[in-house]
Design an enzyme around this catalytic site. Structure first.
Site, PDB file in Angstrom:
ATOM      1  CG  LEU A   8       2.675  -2.053   3.235  1.00 18.68           C
ATOM      2  CD1 LEU A   8       4.037  -2.299   2.597  1.00 18.68           C
ATOM      3  CD2 LEU A   8       1.923  -1.021   2.424  1.00 18.68           C
ATOM      4  CG  HIS A   9      -4.609  -4.775   3.859  1.00 21.47           C
ATOM      5  ND1 HIS A   9      -5.607  -4.611   2.944  1.00 21.47           N
ATOM      6  CD2 HIS A   9      -4.706  -3.758   4.740  1.00 21.47           C
ATOM      7  CE1 HIS A   9      -6.298  -3.529   3.274  1.00 21.47           C
ATOM      8  NE2 HIS A   9      -5.776  -3.002   4.339  1.00 21.47           N
ATOM      9  CB  THR A  10      -5.201  -6.691  -0.944  1.00 23.05           C
ATOM     10  OG1 THR A  10      -5.113  -7.916  -0.250  1.00 23.05           O
ATOM     11  CG2 THR A  10      -5.243  -6.924  -2.421  1.00 23.05           C
TER      12      THR A  10
END
Lengths: 578, 104
Positions: free
Chosen positions: B14-16
């Site tokens: 769940l990165h940017t």
């Protein structure tokens, strides 16, 4: 104060600046807990919301600048910061707390955001740790805006910025001002500051180690981005000498304008094709405006972002953009040349990434990555002006295997009736000593060679040029390097395939003569070097260049080679000593 | 209230970008939306919160929806997780194959 103290560093971006130093230190804003009276609460919330808006508009400006200079991929970090400023949940939480606890906004922000920063820092995940820095920066930005403090990055008069290190945001931000130059303690040729300063055309010296210790804000300094030195509080005669130099360079650059759009032909009629190296599609215009006759190296690594490789379609669009803009000239697209840690960042670590899993090695181990990139490149080749090139080749097996994947990618496209250039030219970078020594054999397998001198020097001399401690023994004129280049060119000529140089060496005036003399057909350089290279080629005779490069091969040290070239070229290129 | 369990499928977690997609989608619904990982619960409409979860590939998350449109919200958001936030492509599959010894 020592008059005229000279500090040596690494020349990161060419140019000379004389000016007043501004020492840049990232100070954390001071946050004190302050209780509010009931009637102060609404004003405090207003101050907070205004600070958010102000921070957002600042970041949007940085983002616009960054997109302009770096392309959209390079600007992602600023986009993420803007998204974080839009976090309604946290903004509302902070407002609620100001109302309930009746404390000043700075304190509540600090307290609330710190929790998340700590979360991210403790995660053990490198990516998130980086994001924690972003969040910390963002927090400080908002707090400073609440305190309505003057930004350190704003200054009205021209200054030379001296810092321990600069982030991409700092470098971009400063460029809005009249920044004359950048000097940093840390960093190498490939650090963010170096790359950005070159893109921004601002002189820079990095890796100065002790610049911030020796310089005070207000000191007069001379920054020499050609030699990579910084002179602190120079004597008047030194200042005058440099002022004259600046004048001469300006005159010289005006003269160069005339060479932009003329072909590079030696006095005795040998034509050399001058191409541009580019990193982002946005640079194509600059390349063509500087007189490039095509793109000799399109690095595709910029596409990989945070370890994610975009799908074939997205890649195709990027490559097509470049191919269309360059047409009718050609573009040589190099497949991904990165270390495994950049793609598989979650789990892939290496002791020695430059000798590790990188370039074509990854492509051959992960055929899906290679194939999707090859399909994207092939699809962009419909106008027959796209060449494809593999990096970091160290044996002939790799060349053969890589070519099989080209055939496979072609077959896959054919199956779907997708058009491409059936006769696309396939070449390799010669940048390892082993591929150079095997050039004769490899030449029979490919359509062209491109000599990557940066890596060839690094691997031949076993010197990491990004490493400040050893960067000085990174010698492009080392006899071992020259002999390898000469051998590669000879091998290409025997096999009747074109050969170019695309490393930074091609842009060195001394090297230009040598490389032309060795018999190179093409030189590919940074766009802004093109007029200068053309001027030099138009000044020389191929006959002389051949004689000089032949003689240069007999020397035993770089110094001997350079002294010889200096002596020989003084007559041929009178303006060489700027 | 609806509770759903999901697993992170996309490689980078769940990165940017995925976090932004998730928050944007969640904000379209009136229902409250919370994400729990290893006993820590954060507001799913907060991008900073979502990012600080440090949810990498393979993480198991419990999603909690509460409000008038909780069913629609749960359906849409679970589907987004299932799609791997648009990052699932040939590359990812190939990696799995490699893991099973089909490495080239």
């Amino acid at each position: 104060m020592v008059k005229g103290k000279v500090i040596e560093g690494i020349p990161a971006s060419p140019g000379i600046a004389i000016g007043i130093a501004l020492k840049y230190e990232k100070l954390k804003p001071k946050v004190v807990k302050k209780e509010l009276k009931e009637e102060e609460v609404s004003g405090e919330i207003e101050r907070f919301l205004m600070a958010i808006e102000r921070s957002k508009s600042e970041l949007r400006k940085i983002l616009t600048l960054a997109v302009e200079k770096l392309g959209s991929k390079g600007a992602e970090i600023f986009e993420a910061q803007i998204l974080m400023l839009d976090d309604k949940t946290i903004i509302n939480k902070i407002i609620e707390r100001i109302k309930e606890e009746k404390l000043n906004a700075e304190f509540i922000i600090q307290d609330e955001i710190e929790k998340y920063i700590k979360f991210m820092q403790d995660s053990g995940d490198d990516y998130l740790k980086e994001r924690a820095h972003d969040l910390e920066d963002l927090k400080n930005r908002v707090i400073r805006n609440i305190q309505q403090q003057k930004w350190l990055s704003r200054f009205d008069t021209s200054r030379i910025v001296v810092a321990e290190n600069l982030t991409p945001a700092d470098t971009i931000l400063f460029s809005r001002n009249q920044v004359l130059g950048y000097a940093t303690d840390l960093g190498g040729m490939t650090s963010h500051t170096a790359i950005l300063a070159r893109a921004l055309k601002i002189p820079a010296v990095v890796g100065l180690k002790e610049a911030t210790k020796s310089i005070k804000t207000g000191d007069l300094v001379i920054l020499d981005g050609y030699k990579g030195i910084l002179i602190i509080n120079p004597e008047q005669d030194v200042v005058e000498e440099y002022q004259n130099k600046i004048k001469r360079i300006a005159e010289f650059e005006r003269k160069l304008e005339d060479f932009k759009f003329v072909p590079a032909v030696t006095i005795d009629g040998r034509k050399i094709t001058i191409l541009a190296n580019i990193e982002f599609p946005e640079e194509v215009n600059e390349a063509l405006e500087s007189g490039a006759e095509g793109v000799g190296l399109f690095r595709t690594e910029y596409i990989i972002s945070n370890g994610t490789i975009p799908e074939e379609d997205e890649q195709f669009e990027e490559y097509l953009k470049v191919a269309e803009k360059v047409y009718p000239y050609k573009v040589v697209i190099r497949t991904f040349d990165v270390g495994g840690d950049k793609i598989f960042r979650d789990y892939h670590r290496e002791e020695n990434p430059f000798l590790g899993w990188r370039g074509i090695r990854i492509g051959l181990d992960k055929p899906e990555i290679l194939l999707s990139q090859l399909r994207a490149i092939l699809r962009a080749s419909v106008k027959k002006n796209v060449w494809v090139m593999f990096p970091m080749v160290s044996s002939i097996d790799e060349v053969r295997e890589a070519k099989k994947y080209i055939d496979m990618a072609k077959a896959q496209l054919k199956e779907k009736n997708i058009p491409f250039d059936e006769n696309i030219k396939v070449g390799v970078m010669i940048e390892t000593p082993s591929s150079a020594l095997m050039a004769k054999e490899i030449a029979r397998e490919v359509d062209f060679f491109s000599i990557g001198t940066n890596d060839l020097v690094q691997y031949t001399l076993a010197v990491d040029r990004g490493n400040e401690t050893v960067a000085k023994i990174f010698q492009e004129f080392h006899p071992a390097v020259l002999r390898l280049i000469q051998f590669v060119v000879e091998s290409a000529q025997r096999a009747k395939i074109p050969v170019s140089v695309c490393g930074e060496m091609a842009a060195d005036p001394f090297a230009t003569v040598l490389l032309v003399g060795f018999g190179l057909d093409e030189l590919s350089v940074a766009p802004k070097m093109i007029p200068e290279i053309k001027r030099i080629i138009k000044t020389i005779k191929f006959k002389d260049a051949k004689r000089i490069s032949k003689r240069a091969l007999v020397f035993k040290t770089q110094d001997e080679v350079k002294n010889f070239l200096m002596k020989e070229l003084k007559g041929i290129i009178p303006e060489i000593e700027i | 209230m609806i509770k759903k369990e999901v697993e992170i499928k996309n490689r980078t977690g769940l990165h940017t970008r995925p976090a932004a997609m998730l928050v944007k989608l969640a904000s379209k619904f009136k229902s409250d939306f919370f994400i729990e990982k290893n006993g820590v619960e954060i507001n799913g409409k907060s991008i900073i919160g979502v990012m600080s979860l440090a949810a990498e590939q393979g993480s198991k998350l419990v999603l909690r929806f509460e409000g008038e449109d909780e069913e629609e919200a749960a359906k849409a958001i679970v589907a987004l997780f299932e799609s791997g936030f648009g990052e699932l492509d040939g590359l990812k599959n190939e990696e799995n194959k490699d893991g099973q010894g089909q490495s080239h």
